[in-house]
Design a protein around this motif. Structure first.
Motif, short mmCIF file in Angstrom:
data_model
loop_
_atom_site.label_atom_id
_atom_site.label_comp_id
_atom_site.label_asym_id
_atom_site.label_seq_id
_atom_site.Cartn_x
_atom_site.Cartn_y
_atom_site.Cartn_z
N TRP A 101 -45.18 -51.47 -68.06
CA TRP A 101 -46.13 -51.93 -69.06
C TRP A 101 -45.88 -53.38 -69.39
N ASN A 102 -46.73 -53.94 -70.26
CA ASN A 102 -46.66 -55.37 -70.61
C ASN A 102 -46.72 -56.25 -69.37
N TYR A 103 -47.81 -56.10 -68.62
CA TYR A 103 -47.93 -56.83 -67.36
C TYR A 103 -48.05 -58.34 -67.54
N GLY A 104 -48.76 -58.75 -68.59
CA GLY A 104 -49.14 -60.15 -68.65
C GLY A 104 -50.15 -60.48 -67.58
N GLY A 105 -50.89 -59.47 -67.16
CA GLY A 105 -51.91 -59.63 -66.13
C GLY A 105 -52.94 -58.55 -66.25
N GLU A 106 -54.00 -58.65 -65.48
CA GLU A 106 -55.08 -57.66 -65.51
C GLU A 106 -54.68 -56.43 -64.70
N SER A 107 -55.15 -55.26 -65.18
CA SER A 107 -54.82 -54.01 -64.50
C SER A 107 -56.08 -53.37 -63.92
N VAL A 108 -55.87 -52.47 -63.00
CA VAL A 108 -56.99 -51.71 -62.44
C VAL A 108 -57.62 -50.85 -63.52
N ALA A 109 -56.79 -50.26 -64.40
CA ALA A 109 -57.28 -49.32 -65.40
C ALA A 109 -58.29 -49.96 -66.35
N GLU A 110 -58.08 -51.21 -66.76
CA GLU A 110 -59.01 -51.83 -67.70
C GLU A 110 -60.38 -52.03 -67.08
N LYS A 111 -60.42 -52.30 -65.79
CA LYS A 111 -61.69 -52.50 -65.11
C LYS A 111 -62.45 -51.18 -64.98
N LEU A 112 -61.73 -50.11 -64.73
CA LEU A 112 -62.35 -48.79 -64.64
C LEU A 112 -62.85 -48.34 -66.02
N LEU A 113 -62.06 -48.62 -67.06
CA LEU A 113 -62.46 -48.23 -68.41
C LEU A 113 -63.69 -49.01 -68.86
N ALA A 114 -63.76 -50.29 -68.54
CA ALA A 114 -64.93 -51.10 -68.91
C ALA A 114 -66.20 -50.54 -68.27
#
Length: 487
Positions: A101-114
């Motif tokens: 966690w705490n990537y400091g970057g974009e994740s695949v999950a946020e794009k799927l959730l959007a």
């Protein structure tokens, strides 16, 4: 004994019973006051004489430090839609933990959730979405976008509206704002210093007059809840929402619809559901919408979205002179993103319908109890089976059915306000606050946990037997206090 004296005696008795049964909660509350003002870090959770301290939650129950177990009818003010231990939400969080966690970057999950959120709420007008940490943040950015888009400053809000900790509008404050802000305000708040204009909720005539008195080209946005959750489960009449949509179009303002609590009420939210109730069925669409609570699976979450052209202002690829900034370290945290994906799958259209039906079961049971005790007069049943409250800055809040405000009746001493799976037994009159406290403590003694103001949004783990138990408790409450409530 006068009515007020009888109420005071009932409050004292309720507090004495509570204190006798919850000594460890009192000890912890007193101890916490050394580290937090009033031993509290979330105002809404405080209740006289002191709050219950929760040790754990499981399924649809909560257990206190005093060893008392309650059926949870609060559901974290609707954020806890999935109960306290839903296996699919737990699995999603464990998946996030396993991937770091705490990537400091974009994740695949946020794009799927959007993609999932925009698809679900497209009927309300959501074409693009951005995530935040809370509903308060979501409304902050939605208002900021409206001001930037229109180049104007004024924001129309409504009596008893709540849009987060920095957007609180009780009736007394709204009347004070409308009266030209003479003298000291009637209450203290930390509202952000926008140019708010207050109008009475559900009142087309008074709202129209207030809006028409504004300087030309000054109104940037209209901010409204389709059902006022914190205001007591007060539904907006569909005709009122259509009036606000038409007013925004006429004046070139943006309509911001706050669905932080209410998006649970329909497959595409409460606004889309209201479109089918009144008028010709033409969808009522927002320019911007705000979300929160359950969509993040009960995790830290908020979101705002809307029309593509407006939301494109947040495109980070735009030059500094054109874009709107929207930072936030935890906006796309992996716990919420994964939990949100699971949440949207669990709470599908069938689950929405089933939960609203359970809310209707609770509503019917409580309504029948109010009728049986005579607290709902037979001649007013047309109003009281579907409560629509019309506020007025010139008088008292009234009830009506449909569009005929001339057929108004006064609020009864105790009544039920609801929409689908969101319900609130309410009290009116000078002793209303005391009655809410008496009711709250009575239900605690019956093993029911809810908001001290009577708010009871259902969660997915609540069963019919729990609903029937709740109705029986309300029946017992009304029987115990019928004489005082009818005095």
């Amino acid at each position: 004994m006068s009515a007020s004296a009888a109420v005071a005696k009932a409050v004292a008795a309720a507090h004495a019973t509570f204190e006798a049964h919850n000594p460890e909660s009192r000890r912890l509350h007193t101890s916490a006051a050394a580290h937090m003002p009033g031993g509290n870090t979330r105002t809404v959770l405080y209740a006289e004489p002191y709050p219950v301290a929760i040790r754990s939650g499981d399924g649809n129950t909560l257990t206190s430090v005093d060893g008392r177990t309650y059926v949870d009818f609060l559901g974290e003010f609707s954020a806890g839609l999935f109960g306290h231990s839903h296996p699919r939400i737990a699995a999603a969080v464990h998946m996030a933990l396993g991937a770091g966690w705490n990537y400091g970057g974009e994740s695949v999950a946020e794009k799927l959730l959007a993609a999932a959120v925009t698809a679900r709420f497209a009927p309300g007008g959501v074409e693009l979405i951005r995530f935040t940490n809370s509903g308060t943040e979501a409304n902050t950015f939605a208002i900021g976008a409206a001001l930037a888009w229109t180049g104007r400053k004024k924001v129309l809000v409504f009596s008893t509206g709540y849009h987060g900790g920095t957007f609180v509008f009780p009736m007394d404050l709204c009347r004070w704002m409308h009266g030209g802000s003479q003298g000291a305000p009637p209450c203290r708040n930390m509202n952000l210093p926008h140019e708010f204009v207050a109008a009475p909720y559900n009142n087309v005539a008074e709202t129209r007059a207030i809006v028409d008195a504004l300087p030309p080209d000054s109104l940037a946005a209209i901010l409204v809840e389709p059902v006022q959750g914190s205001g007591g489960c007060r539904p907006a009449a569909p005709g009122f929402l259509r009036f606000l949509r038409a007013t925004a179009d006429r004046l070139g303002a943006l309509l911001i619809v706050d669905e932080v609590m209410t998006s649970r009420l329909g497959p595409a939210g409460a606004l889309a559901a209201a479109s089918a109730v009144d008028g010709d069925g033409t969808p009522i669409k927002a320019d911007l919408m705000s979300f929160g609570k359950w969509i993040g699976g009960g995790m830290t979450f908020g979101a705002f979205g809307g029309r593509r052209d407006i939301m494109s202002l947040f495109d980070p690829a735009l030059g500094a002179a054109k874009r709107l900034m929207h930072p936030g370290t935890y906006n796309n945290n992996v716990f919420t993103m994964y939990a949100g994906l699971a949440a949207l799958e669990i709470y599908d259209a069938a689950a929405v319908a089933a939960l609203n039906a359970r809310g209707d079961r609770l509503k019917a049971g409580i309504t029948n109890a109010l009728v049986a005790t005579g607290l709902y007069p037979a001649e007013h049943m047309a109003y009281l089976t579907d409560v629509i409250e019309v506020d007025s800055f010139a008088g008292e809040t009234m009830l009506y059915t449909g569009a005929d405000a001339a057929a108004s009746v006064a609020l009864p001493r105790v009544f039920l306000a609801s929409r689908g799976s969101m319900l609130n037994l309410r009290f009116a009159g000078s002793d209303a606050g005391h009655w809410h406290n008496i009711y709250y403590h009575f239900m605690l003694e019956k093993g029911i946990y809810m908001a001290s103001r009577g708010y009871t949004p259902l969660n997915l783990v609540i069963a019919d037997k729990d609903v029937d138990m709740f109705v029986a408790a309300v029946e017992a409450f009304l029987a115990a206090y019928k004489e005082e409530l009818t005095a």
